[in-house]
Scaffold this active site. Structure first.
Site, PDB file in Angstrom:
ATOM      1  CD  GLU B 111      17.848  43.125  66.032  1.00 27.26           C
ATOM      2  OE1 GLU B 111      18.206  42.445  65.044  1.00 27.26           O
ATOM      3  OE2 GLU B 111      17.809  44.357  66.035  1.00 27.26           O
ATOM      4  CD  GLU B 131      23.896  42.224  65.007  1.00 24.15           C
ATOM      5  OE1 GLU B 131      24.469  42.088  66.102  1.00 24.15           O
ATOM      6  OE2 GLU B 131      22.951  41.503  64.646  1.00 24.15           O
TER       7      GLU B 131
END
Lengths: 272, 257
Positions: B111, B131
């Site tokens: 990210e 995730e």
């Protein structure tokens, strides 16, 4: 539509064979060709050229025997490059604004056209020339394509929608690389990043482009027109609204006689 | 201990994410240090570009799970907001920010890389969002920036499967812009960034801003924004210098004015 100048049929007839200064047109097998040809090494995209392009597009748009339009710089060295730098150097802000506005009008006209417009990128395609290619519906490149956006080298950004259309086509990160590095890319690289849809060898370039364009030109014009409109709109509307537009466009392609027959059948079946 | 090594090379600042004990996993301290650094450099016009990279063979392997596993929902929101603020700060940094990735760029690490202008890597690089395997989601803007970059379907595939993709695959799907040899990655990226930073600062800054802002609004409005920024270029010294140099066939000397 509102962007198309009204041109009377008589002046269209005359203009079709008329001698443009910076380009010439041709019509073969349902395809209208627009050859950029300013008699110099590179086809610069200055105001005069943009005006001629707009006029020539009007002519081809109004010609019902033209199903598809090809824009190219063949057989020259360039497709198109940006404005004349010597002229642009002394622009004021408002000159820049007006020039950008002029280019935007041309691109709006290309988008509003009912006909598919193919950019046949025969060679050097840079700056404003790259933006002209981006305005086309489909891009076909010769394998000697050299494409770049060298604005950063000149201390400017482009004013012909490139910063907006390029990210939508090749992805935002690749677009930033292209603008930030000012690098020149090959046909193979352009194909890989989906900046062009096809690459043809230079020695068979125009014959293959002609074949490609003729295939499109022979599709039903209304379906082509609506497909272009829907695909362009898909960028700017949410899927729900896009589907409603698709429904309307789909329905409008069915012949009215069919609808009437069904209504008549309905009444015939219920009138006893 | 610092989570960030800062190096200066002329007008470029290099940030090395540095938590060698855990593959540079992102934690709150690292977010804070990055936030502070980017805020500080924003006003420093002697810094023309930033290179974000890792240390010891990796970029960053996700979030430090030890730190977040007992979060309450409110703590999770505040953590995600911190990460999102940082990523927006990186994205809106007024000068070019490139990411150079070796080894893992996973989860929060990816990210951070996605918030940069573009990603360059070597063949050891590996990218992914793991995730969902831990019952959570990427929360530093990853679910929004990834589909914009590689398309919705591919982004879903990466998230749903948790698959880690190779450098070659990342190049093919457009997550990475270019690959460089492992031994020279940092040098090569630095060279590219230095070349970029020699161009006119104002047109770079405006170009970056109109690309980012225009991408999220409709095309006709975005083109009008570009037209106005284009016009502004003609009131700068950089434009006069750039075009004069082009005509006189010499190298331009941009002043950023």
């Amino acid at each position: 539509m509102h962007l198309l100048k009204s041109v009377s049929p008589v002046s269209l007839e005359n203009k079709l064979m008329s001698d443009w200064q910076l380009l010439h047109t041709e019509k073969t097998n349902g395809v209208g060709y627009l050859f950029l040809d300013n008699g110099q090494r590179f086809n610069t995209l200055h105001s005069e050229c943009i005006h001629e392009l707009r006029d020539a597009l009007d002519v081809l748009e109004a010609d019902s025997t033209v199903g598809c339009i090809v824009l190219t710089g063949d057989p020259g060295e360039s497709f198109a490059v940006g404005a004349n730098i010597a002229e642009m150097k002394d622009f004021s802000s408002i000159d820049g604004w007006k020039f950008s506005q002029l280019g935007n009008r041309l691109f709006d006209q290309i988008e509003a056209s009912k006909k598919p417009i193919i950019g046949a990128l025969n060679g050097i395609t840079m700056g404003g020339g790259c933006d002209l290619a981006l305005a086309c519906d489909i891009r076909i490149a010769s394998d000697r394509l050299k494409i770049a956006h060298p604005g950063a080298k000149l201390g400017i950004i482009t004013g012909f929608c490139g910063t907006q259309k390029l990210p939508r086509l090749v992805g935002i990160n690749k677009a930033k690389e292209i603008f930030m590095t000012s690098r020149t890319y090959s046909a193979e690289e352009a194909l890989q990043m989906k900046l062009v849809e096809q690459v043809y060898p230079a020695d068979q370039f125009m014959p293959l482009v002609r074949k490609y364009a003729e295939q499109i030109a022979h599709q039903p014009p209304m379906a082509l027109h609506l497909a272009k409109k829907l695909l362009n709109a898909s960028e700017n509307v949410c899927v729900t609204n896009g589907q409603v537009m698709e429904l309307g466009a789909f329905a409008s392609l069915f012949p009215r006689t069919g609808t009437m027959e069904r209504i008549e059948d309905f009444f015939a079946a219920h009138s006893h | 201990m610092k989570t960030l090594l800062v190096e200066r090379k002329d007008s470029i600042v290099i940030f090395h994410l540095h938590r060698p004990s855990c593959l540079n996993a992102v934690n709150v301290k690292m977010l804070d240090e990055l936030q502070q650094q980017f805020e500080q450099l924003q006003a420093d016009e002697t810094v023309k570009g930033i290179l974000l990279t890792g240390a010891e063979g990796h970029f960053a392997a996700g979030v430090d799970l030890q730190e977040i596993r007992h979060f309450t929902p409110l703590e999770a929101i505040s953590f995600a907001e911190r990460g999102q603020q940082l990523c927006s700060l990186i994205e809106r940094f007024p000068r070019p920010v490139l990411a150079a990735v070796s080894g893992y760029a996973l989860g929060a690490g990816l990210e951070l890389a996605l918030a940069c202008d573009y990603i360059l890597a070597d063949k050891t690089a590996q990218f992914g969002f793991r995730e969902l395997c831990y019952g959570v989601l990427p929360a530093f803007g990853g679910t929004q920036r990834l589909p914009r970059l590689i398309g919705k379907a591919r982004a879903k595939e990466l998230l749903f499967t948790g698959n880690v993709v190779s450098a070659e695959e990342a190049l093919r799907i457009g997550l990475v812009n270019q690959l460089f040899p492992q031994e020279s990655l940092q040098e090569d990226v630095l060279q590219q960034l230095q070349k970029i930073c020699n161009y006119g600062l104002l047109s770079l800054q405006m170009g970056k801003e109109v690309i980012d802002t225009g991408y999220d609004i409709n095309l006709p409005a975005a083109c009008k924004m570009e037209r106005d920024a284009f016009a502004v270029c003609f009131s700068t010294d950089d434009q006069k210098e750039g075009m004069s140099a082009f005509i006189e066939k010499r190298k331009p000397r941009f002043t950023g004015k």
